[in-house]
Design an enzyme around this catalytic site. Structure first.
Site, PDB file in Angstrom:
ATOM      1  N   ARG A   1      20.193  22.767   2.791  1.00  0.00           N
ATOM      2  CA  ARG A   1      20.497  24.180   3.040  1.00  0.00           C
ATOM      3  C   ARG A   1      19.787  24.599   4.321  1.00  0.00           C
ATOM      4  NH1 ARG A   1      17.079  27.688  -0.203  1.00  0.00           N
ATOM      5  NH2 ARG A   1      16.262  28.354   1.793  1.00  0.00           N
TER       6      ARG A   1
ATOM      7  N   TYR B   1       8.253  30.097   2.979  1.00  0.00           N
ATOM      8  CA  TYR B   1       7.911  28.950   2.129  1.00  0.00           C
ATOM      9  C   TYR B   1       8.249  27.585   2.720  1.00  0.00           C
ATOM     10  CZ  TYR B   1      12.836  29.715   0.864  1.00  0.00           C
ATOM     11  OH  TYR B   1      14.184  29.910   0.900  1.00  0.00           O
TER      12      TYR B   1
ATOM     13  N   HIS C   1      18.461  31.103   1.576  1.00  0.00           N
ATOM     14  CA  HIS C   1      19.007  30.968   0.219  1.00  0.00           C
ATOM     15  C   HIS C   1      20.121  31.995   0.036  1.00  0.00           C
ATOM     16  CE1 HIS C   1      19.644  30.762  -4.014  1.00  0.00           C
ATOM     17  NE2 HIS C   1      19.329  32.040  -4.123  1.00  0.00           N
TER      18      HIS C   1
HETATM   19  C1  LIG Z   1      19.995  31.324 -15.253  1.00  0.00           C
HETATM   20  C2  LIG Z   1      19.510  31.793 -13.920  1.00  0.00           C
HETATM   21  N1  LIG Z   1      18.196  31.741 -13.648  1.00  0.00           N
HETATM   22  C3  LIG Z   1      17.747  32.154 -12.441  1.00  0.00           C
HETATM   23  C4  LIG Z   1      18.604  32.653 -11.513  1.00  0.00           C
HETATM   24  C5  LIG Z   1      18.098  33.106 -10.147  1.00  0.00           C
HETATM   25  N2  LIG Z   1      18.530  32.127  -9.151  1.00  0.00           N
HETATM   26  C6  LIG Z   1      19.572  32.397  -8.328  1.00  0.00           C
HETATM   27  S1  LIG Z   1      19.895  31.123  -7.284  1.00  0.00           S
HETATM   28  C7  LIG Z   1      18.624  30.210  -7.911  1.00  0.00           C
HETATM   29  C8  LIG Z   1      18.328  28.840  -7.355  1.00  0.00           C
HETATM   30  C9  LIG Z   1      19.396  27.835  -7.607  1.00  0.00           C
HETATM   31  O1  LIG Z   1      19.167  26.684  -6.868  1.00  0.00           O
HETATM   32  P1  LIG Z   1      20.172  25.508  -6.854  1.00  0.00           P
HETATM   33  O2  LIG Z   1      20.731  25.268  -8.207  1.00  0.00           O
HETATM   34  O3  LIG Z   1      19.489  24.360  -6.218  1.00  0.00           O
HETATM   35  O4  LIG Z   1      21.383  26.025  -5.957  1.00  0.00           O
HETATM   36  P2  LIG Z   1      21.356  26.444  -4.405  1.00  0.00           P
HETATM   37  O5  LIG Z   1      21.081  27.925  -4.371  1.00  0.00           O
HETATM   38  O6  LIG Z   1      20.317  25.661  -3.722  1.00  0.00           O
HETATM   39  O7  LIG Z   1      22.722  26.157  -3.903  1.00  0.00           O
HETATM   40  C10 LIG Z   1      17.973  30.894  -8.919  1.00  0.00           C
HETATM   41  C11 LIG Z   1      16.813  30.376  -9.655  1.00  0.00           C
HETATM   42  C12 LIG Z   1      19.965  32.710 -11.848  1.00  0.00           C
HETATM   43  N3  LIG Z   1      20.888  33.150 -10.978  1.00  0.00           N
HETATM   44  N4  LIG Z   1      20.403  32.256 -13.051  1.00  0.00           N
END
Ligand SMILES: Cc1ncc(C[n+]2csc(CCOP(=O)(O)OP(=O)(O)O)c2C)c(N)n1
Ligand SMILES: [Mg+2]
Length: 386
Positions: free
Chosen positions: A282, A295, A286
């Site tokens: 990425r 970070y 985010h």
């Molecule tokens: C069940 C849940 N917990 C926490 C969140 C908050 N949250 C949004 S994106 C994210 C990180 C996800 O990371 P990843 O699965 O690696 O996907 P990326 O954003 O890197 O594409 C989190 C923890 C959420 N949306 N849903």
């Protein structure tokens, strides 16, 4: 599965480390974990591994290139619009274009796609008009339903929540024997949700035609992968459930297409699911609510800028005499113009309706909210807002 690229070659360039299953683990684990294939077709210099080249025609290479450039152009415009207050919070795709386009490139209209929130390139490729995506991300109802004839689920923001329902769709397909398949994507962070393991398990038990694409982009917001899992890769998780699994260079469009082709053929044969760990990065934020400078060091992103999936394909196409730098610039300019045209369409439709903000909250509006609404409407009247 055979190993088609020396994992060390990839590991050398790859901050995540792409090693095969450790021997120690295989000695102590009663499950035969087998060999995890590490697939790279197009190296950083644009050289092609002929053994796994999906053999796209010149025309197809141009289309795939254009699709990635369009994805990036859309992403860049979204960011500008968000910074100018014209777009809501969204999750940029920058650097993940090969992963995005590769995972849907070989799907038919009848196949299903169940994306997470970072999937514009794939959605555009599936047939979502860009103006609809603009509407969606700026909060207009009209943007949310998948377009007529596009078998896509609405994107999921609740991490990992859409993976089990996607397997449910695949189970239904298996019972109907219609030879379609479902592609579901999610991130490295989603692998920590139990539901994703349940989905892998029951997809294999049922031999459901589901293709799991884990976009391992190094981060889950501010959580780096080494705090997410203690192994060198995620592909082993699929093997643990008996799911044929491979680790793919997710910045390599030809590897993504090749891996997906194999997975789609398996699904259509009735041999069940595939798990693809697509290793990517990425490069951007985010979401637009995030500041990665807090970070992570800028130096971490530099090697990944060199692995840019678009530049890699362009190098390969230049070598084959298919693309000059002028022609690549022209494609970029066309894609930018196409995105601007979609923005114009969006602007024609996107008329804010401030008087409707209280409308769909309650079936019967509580009296205190009615008071607030009346006051709010009086203010709009005073300001001359329709
Ligand atoms: C069940 C849940 N917990 C926490 C969140 C908050 N949250 C949004 S994106 C994210 C990180 C996800 O990371 P990843 O699965 O690696 O996907 P990326 O954003 O890197 O594409 C989190 C923890 C959420 N949306 N849903
Ligand atoms: Mg991630």
């Amino acid at each position: 599965m055979s190993t088609t690229a020396d994992p060390r070659d990839i590991a050398a360039e790859n901050q995540l480390g792409m090693t095969t299953q450790s021997q120690d683990c295989m000695d102590t684990n009663p499950i035969d974990l087998g060999t995890i294939e590490v697939l790279q077709v197009l190296d950083v210099q644009g050289e092609v591994n002929a053994a796994r080249d999906p053999g796209l025609s010149d025309e197809e290479l141009h289309s795939v290139h254009r699709a990635m450039v369009l994805s990036r152009a859309f992403d860049a415009r979204m960011l500008t619009m968000q910074r100018q207050g014209e777009m809501g919070t969204f999750a940029p795709n920058l650097g993940q274009e090969a992963c995005m386009i590769g995972q849907v490139w070989e799907l038919t209209k009848q196949d299903w796609f169940s994306p997470s929130y970072r999937s514009f390139g794939a959605q555009i490729q599936r047939g979502w008009p860009m103006e609809r995506l603009f509407l969606l991300w700026s909060g207009y109802h009209e943007g949310f339903p998948p377009p007529e004839g596009v078998n896509d689920m609405p994107f999921s923001i609740v991490i990992g929540s859409h993976v089990l329902p996607s397997v449910g769709i695949a189970m239904g397909m298996r019972r109907r024997e219609n030879r379609d398949c479902v592609v579901v994507n999610f991130g490295d962070g989603a692998m920590s949700q139990g539901a994703v393991s349940e989905a892998l398990n029951f997809a294999m038990v049922d031999k459901a035609p589901a293709i799991f694409v884990c976009e391992n982009n190094g981060w889950a917001i501010s959580t780096p992968t080494h705090l997410q899992y203690a192994t060198n890769h995620l592909a082993g998780r699929g093997i643990g459930f008996g799911v044929p699994s491979l680790r793919v260079d997710g910045n390599d469009i030809l590897a993504m297409i090749s891996a997906m082709r194999e997975a789609i053929e398996r699904a259509r044969r009735g041999d069940g699911p595939t798990f693809i760990e697509a290793v990517t990065y990425r490069l951007s934020l985010h979401t637009t609510a995030d500041d990665p400078k807090v970070y992570r060091e800028d130096s971490e992103t530099e090697p990944w800028e060199k692995r840019c999936p678009i530049a890699r394909l362009e190098r390969m196409m230049e070598r084959r005499g298919l693309l000059s730098s002028e022609a690549a610039e022209a494609v970029k300019a066309e894609c930018d113009a196409q995105v601007l045209e979609a923005r114009e369409q969006f602007r024609k439709i996107a008329k804010a309706r401030p008087r409707a903000v209280f409308d769909h909250l309650y079936q019967a509006t509580p009296p205190e909210l009615e008071d607030q609404r009346d006051e709010y409407l009086r203010r709009l009247d005073r300001k001359g807002v329709d």
